[in-house]
Each structure stands twice: as C-alpha cells, then as structure tokens.
Design a protein around this motif. Sequence first.
Motif, PDB file in Angstrom:
ATOM      1  N   PHE A  89       0.841  -1.195   0.000  1.00  0.00           N
ATOM      2  CA  PHE A  89       0.000   0.000   0.000  1.00  0.00           C
ATOM      3  C   PHE A  89       0.872   1.238   0.000  1.00  0.00           C
ATOM      4  O   PHE A  89       1.815   1.362   0.783  1.00  0.00           O
ATOM      5  CB  PHE A  89      -0.903   0.033   1.239  1.00  0.00           C
ATOM      6  CG  PHE A  89      -2.011  -0.980   1.220  1.00  0.00           C
ATOM      7  CD1 PHE A  89      -1.896  -2.161   1.926  1.00  0.00           C
ATOM      8  CD2 PHE A  89      -3.170  -0.736   0.509  1.00  0.00           C
ATOM      9  CE1 PHE A  89      -2.916  -3.100   1.913  1.00  0.00           C
ATOM     10  CE2 PHE A  89      -4.209  -1.664   0.492  1.00  0.00           C
ATOM     11  CZ  PHE A  89      -4.074  -2.851   1.198  1.00  0.00           C
ATOM     12  N   LYS A  98      -3.760  12.202   9.423  1.00  0.00           N
ATOM     13  CA  LYS A  98      -4.295  10.939   8.892  1.00  0.00           C
ATOM     14  C   LYS A  98      -3.616  10.571   7.578  1.00  0.00           C
ATOM     15  O   LYS A  98      -3.188  11.437   6.817  1.00  0.00           O
ATOM     16  CB  LYS A  98      -5.794  11.074   8.669  1.00  0.00           C
ATOM     17  CG  LYS A  98      -6.158  12.135   7.628  1.00  0.00           C
ATOM     18  CD  LYS A  98      -7.645  12.349   7.556  1.00  0.00           C
ATOM     19  CE  LYS A  98      -7.978  13.425   6.532  1.00  0.00           C
ATOM     20  NZ  LYS A  98      -9.411  13.769   6.541  1.00  0.00           N
ATOM     21  N   SER A  99      -3.539   9.279   7.329  1.00  0.00           N
ATOM     22  CA  SER A  99      -2.982   8.805   6.070  1.00  0.00           C
ATOM     23  C   SER A  99      -4.102   8.486   5.086  1.00  0.00           C
ATOM     24  O   SER A  99      -5.164   7.994   5.471  1.00  0.00           O
ATOM     25  CB  SER A  99      -2.148   7.544   6.301  1.00  0.00           C
ATOM     26  OG  SER A  99      -0.936   7.853   6.949  1.00  0.00           O
ATOM     27  N   PHE A 101      -4.742   6.211   1.770  1.00  0.00           N
ATOM     28  CA  PHE A 101      -4.143   5.030   1.173  1.00  0.00           C
ATOM     29  C   PHE A 101      -4.638   4.784  -0.244  1.00  0.00           C
ATOM     30  O   PHE A 101      -5.785   5.109  -0.589  1.00  0.00           O
ATOM     31  CB  PHE A 101      -4.491   3.787   2.004  1.00  0.00           C
ATOM     32  CG  PHE A 101      -3.753   3.676   3.303  1.00  0.00           C
ATOM     33  CD1 PHE A 101      -4.169   4.395   4.409  1.00  0.00           C
ATOM     34  CD2 PHE A 101      -2.649   2.849   3.416  1.00  0.00           C
ATOM     35  CE1 PHE A 101      -3.480   4.297   5.629  1.00  0.00           C
ATOM     36  CE2 PHE A 101      -1.965   2.732   4.622  1.00  0.00           C
ATOM     37  CZ  PHE A 101      -2.380   3.470   5.713  1.00  0.00           C
ATOM     38  N   GLY A 102      -3.775   4.156  -1.048  1.00  0.00           N
ATOM     39  CA  GLY A 102      -4.209   3.571  -2.299  1.00  0.00           C
ATOM     40  C   GLY A 102      -4.857   2.219  -2.017  1.00  0.00           C
ATOM     41  O   GLY A 102      -4.912   1.762  -0.871  1.00  0.00           O
ATOM     42  N   ASP A 103      -5.325   1.565  -3.079  1.00  0.00           N
ATOM     43  CA  ASP A 103      -6.018   0.289  -2.912  1.00  0.00           C
ATOM     44  C   ASP A 103      -5.089  -0.917  -2.931  1.00  0.00           C
ATOM     45  O   ASP A 103      -5.549  -2.053  -2.823  1.00  0.00           O
ATOM     46  CB  ASP A 103      -7.102   0.125  -3.976  1.00  0.00           C
ATOM     47  CG  ASP A 103      -8.322   0.997  -3.686  1.00  0.00           C
ATOM     48  OD1 ASP A 103      -9.068   1.294  -4.631  1.00  0.00           O
ATOM     49  OD2 ASP A 103      -8.504   1.388  -2.514  1.00  0.00           O
ATOM     50  N   GLY A 104      -3.794  -0.663  -3.082  1.00  0.00           N
ATOM     51  CA  GLY A 104      -2.837  -1.748  -2.966  1.00  0.00           C
ATOM     52  C   GLY A 104      -2.463  -2.408  -4.274  1.00  0.00           C
ATOM     53  O   GLY A 104      -3.230  -2.416  -5.233  1.00  0.00           O
TER      54      GLY A 104
ATOM     55  N   TYR B  35      -9.093   3.188  11.240  1.00  0.00           N
ATOM     56  CA  TYR B  35      -9.347   3.073   9.809  1.00  0.00           C
ATOM     57  C   TYR B  35     -10.327   1.921   9.576  1.00  0.00           C
ATOM     58  O   TYR B  35     -10.370   0.957  10.341  1.00  0.00           O
ATOM     59  CB  TYR B  35      -8.060   2.781   9.035  1.00  0.00           C
ATOM     60  CG  TYR B  35      -7.039   3.895   9.037  1.00  0.00           C
ATOM     61  CD1 TYR B  35      -6.111   4.004  10.071  1.00  0.00           C
ATOM     62  CD2 TYR B  35      -6.987   4.823   8.001  1.00  0.00           C
ATOM     63  CE1 TYR B  35      -5.167   5.030  10.077  1.00  0.00           C
ATOM     64  CE2 TYR B  35      -6.047   5.842   7.992  1.00  0.00           C
ATOM     65  CZ  TYR B  35      -5.137   5.935   9.035  1.00  0.00           C
ATOM     66  OH  TYR B  35      -4.209   6.946   9.034  1.00  0.00           O
ATOM     67  N   GLN B  37     -11.284  -0.874   6.573  1.00  0.00           N
ATOM     68  CA  GLN B  37     -10.795  -1.436   5.319  1.00  0.00           C
ATOM     69  C   GLN B  37     -11.798  -2.429   4.761  1.00  0.00           C
ATOM     70  O   GLN B  37     -12.036  -3.491   5.354  1.00  0.00           O
ATOM     71  CB  GLN B  37      -9.439  -2.107   5.498  1.00  0.00           C
ATOM     72  CG  GLN B  37      -8.850  -2.605   4.184  1.00  0.00           C
ATOM     73  CD  GLN B  37      -7.460  -3.182   4.329  1.00  0.00           C
ATOM     74  OE1 GLN B  37      -7.025  -3.545   5.412  1.00  0.00           O
ATOM     75  NE2 GLN B  37      -6.743  -3.249   3.220  1.00  0.00           N
ATOM     76  N   GLY B  40     -10.534  -5.724  -0.638  1.00  0.00           N
ATOM     77  CA  GLY B  40      -9.957  -5.301  -1.907  1.00  0.00           C
ATOM     78  C   GLY B  40      -9.630  -3.819  -1.999  1.00  0.00           C
ATOM     79  O   GLY B  40      -9.261  -3.335  -3.070  1.00  0.00           O
ATOM     80  N   GLN B  41      -9.768  -3.119  -0.878  1.00  0.00           N
ATOM     81  CA  GLN B  41      -9.481  -1.687  -0.873  1.00  0.00           C
ATOM     82  C   GLN B  41      -8.442  -1.352   0.186  1.00  0.00           C
ATOM     83  O   GLN B  41      -8.110  -2.165   1.036  1.00  0.00           O
ATOM     84  CB  GLN B  41     -10.763  -0.895  -0.622  1.00  0.00           C
ATOM     85  CG  GLN B  41     -11.816  -1.074  -1.704  1.00  0.00           C
ATOM     86  CD  GLN B  41     -13.046  -0.234  -1.446  1.00  0.00           C
ATOM     87  OE1 GLN B  41     -13.031   0.687  -0.616  1.00  0.00           O
ATOM     88  NE2 GLN B  41     -14.115  -0.534  -2.153  1.00  0.00           N
ATOM     89  N   GLY B  42      -7.948  -0.122   0.091  1.00  0.00           N
ATOM     90  CA  GLY B  42      -7.024   0.329   1.114  1.00  0.00           C
ATOM     91  C   GLY B  42      -7.770   0.827   2.338  1.00  0.00           C
ATOM     92  O   GLY B  42      -8.969   1.083   2.288  1.00  0.00           O
ATOM     93  N   PRO B  43      -7.065   0.960   3.465  1.00  0.00           N
ATOM     94  CA  PRO B  43      -7.705   1.492   4.676  1.00  0.00           C
ATOM     95  C   PRO B  43      -8.230   2.901   4.438  1.00  0.00           C
ATOM     96  O   PRO B  43      -7.581   3.705   3.758  1.00  0.00           O
ATOM     97  CB  PRO B  43      -6.560   1.492   5.695  1.00  0.00           C
ATOM     98  CG  PRO B  43      -5.575   0.480   5.188  1.00  0.00           C
ATOM     99  CD  PRO B  43      -5.659   0.571   3.696  1.00  0.00           C
ATOM    100  N   PHE B  45      -9.683   6.360   6.457  1.00  0.00           N
ATOM    101  CA  PHE B  45      -9.640   7.044   7.740  1.00  0.00           C
ATOM    102  C   PHE B  45     -11.031   7.194   8.350  1.00  0.00           C
ATOM    103  O   PHE B  45     -11.997   7.542   7.654  1.00  0.00           O
ATOM    104  CB  PHE B  45      -9.026   8.434   7.542  1.00  0.00           C
ATOM    105  CG  PHE B  45      -9.123   9.334   8.729  1.00  0.00           C
ATOM    106  CD1 PHE B  45     -10.080  10.338   8.772  1.00  0.00           C
ATOM    107  CD2 PHE B  45      -8.274   9.180   9.817  1.00  0.00           C
ATOM    108  CE1 PHE B  45     -10.183  11.183   9.865  1.00  0.00           C
ATOM    109  CE2 PHE B  45      -8.375  10.015  10.912  1.00  0.00           C
ATOM    110  CZ  PHE B  45      -9.322  11.021  10.937  1.00  0.00           C
ATOM    111  N   LEU B  91      -9.067  -1.206  11.541  1.00  0.00           N
ATOM    112  CA  LEU B  91      -7.655  -1.130  11.907  1.00  0.00           C
ATOM    113  C   LEU B  91      -7.411   0.057  12.828  1.00  0.00           C
ATOM    114  O   LEU B  91      -7.962   1.138  12.625  1.00  0.00           O
ATOM    115  CB  LEU B  91      -6.798  -0.958  10.653  1.00  0.00           C
ATOM    116  CG  LEU B  91      -6.757  -2.139   9.682  1.00  0.00           C
ATOM    117  CD1 LEU B  91      -6.216  -1.705   8.331  1.00  0.00           C
ATOM    118  CD2 LEU B  91      -5.921  -3.273  10.247  1.00  0.00           C
TER     119      LEU B  91
END
Lengths: 111, 117
Positions: A89, A98-99, A101-104, B35, B37, B40-43, B45, B91
Amino acid sequence: DQQVKQNSPSLSVQEGRISILNCDYTNSMFDYFLWYKKYPAEGPTFLISISSIKDKNEDGRFTVFLNKSAKHLSLHIVPSQPGDSAVYFCAASRLAGKSTFGDGTTLTVKP
Amino acid sequence: GAGVSQSPRYKVAKRGQDVALRCDPISGHVSLFWYQQALGQGPEFLTYFQNEAQLDKSGLPSDRFFAERPEGSVSTLKIQRTQQEDSAVYLCASSPSRTGRGNQPQHFGDGTRLSIL
C-alpha cells in the motif's frame, strides 16, 4: 475522488529481478509518503517513507522515489525475494495527520 | 506487548446489535487513528485522537459510529445498530507524532474483522 491511486492491482516478477510498484496522488499538500506491506490476516507493516523535501530514500533492498512535479512515487525492490510477496500500500499524509491510502498492489515473486 | 493490540480479532454480530472494538496502542504514543478497510481496498480514515482529545472525526460514516480514548491510551470504537455495510476490517494505528510536529510512520494492529449477518 481518490487522492492516492495505485493503478496496478497486481505485479509478478522473478526472484532476483527488480520489482517496481507505482503510486500517483492528486493532493499537492501531501508532505509525507509511505509504503506499507501487508500479509493476509495481519495489519499493514511500515516499510519505507519519504518526505516531500527529498526525491529519494533508500533502505537496504528498498528505494522510494518521489517526483513531485508528476505527483508520482515508486517503490523499487532489488533484488526481489519470494518473501516479498504481499500486498503493498502506498499512503500519503499532511502535517503528520491521517494517512490516505491507495487500494494496494499484490506483488508475487516467483522462485 | 511491543505492538498495537486489537481485540477481538473477529466479531460476528446480527444486524441491529451494538459492537465495541478495542485498541491498545504502543505505550507512549500520542496519536491514535482508526481506519476501516473493505475487501480489496485500502484502509480509509475514520477518526483521530491526540492523547484523549478527538481532533478529527470527519471519516466516521454516520452517527452510529462513536470512538473514545478517555485516558489517552486505550481506545474503543463503538458501532450502534449495526448494518450489513459495516462489515469490514477495522484497523487501529498509533504514532509518536503530534499532528504538525514531525512525520513518523503509523504502526498498525492486526485489525478486527467485523461481520454483520
């Protein structure tokens, strides 16, 4: 509006070769960028980061490159090892907040 | 322990029930983040604490979601009247940084997988 994008859902490389994972962002206010590695049923583990004042940061086999004008960062893994197989990620933050994120990207390193 | 600890690891609840998820951050870490999640996606906020103060709750999806950190260490995320769309991995992450004062990575727990039937 996804502010951090990883356009490649998956990547497969041969052991010993280079792995290059890419990430694009849209918010020019981001000042800190990170890569996390995630194994199934575990939380993301911090791998490497870069501040917006730099364009490269290296830690052993891992190097992160930042191109602010293109709003693009990449993670290079050299040489790739089977144990590197995981979901990676990309994340970005501003002022240690806060971070986002991309979807990985799922990396598979074949022996 | 040395890392962020979350409990329970798995939670199954019926639609309409209330749930509470716990996070024990790394000792001494000022900042705590939650977070969500989806598969299939990112975390994504949810909310942020600096010590006991909830400074940002802009990511909470509805007023059914509530978080607290009363003594500036352990945090609880509560979801009332759960819905099926609440099913996700939740998370928790902690960091020694204060917002606006130095960038340091967030350290994540292994998450709580919530399933709403």
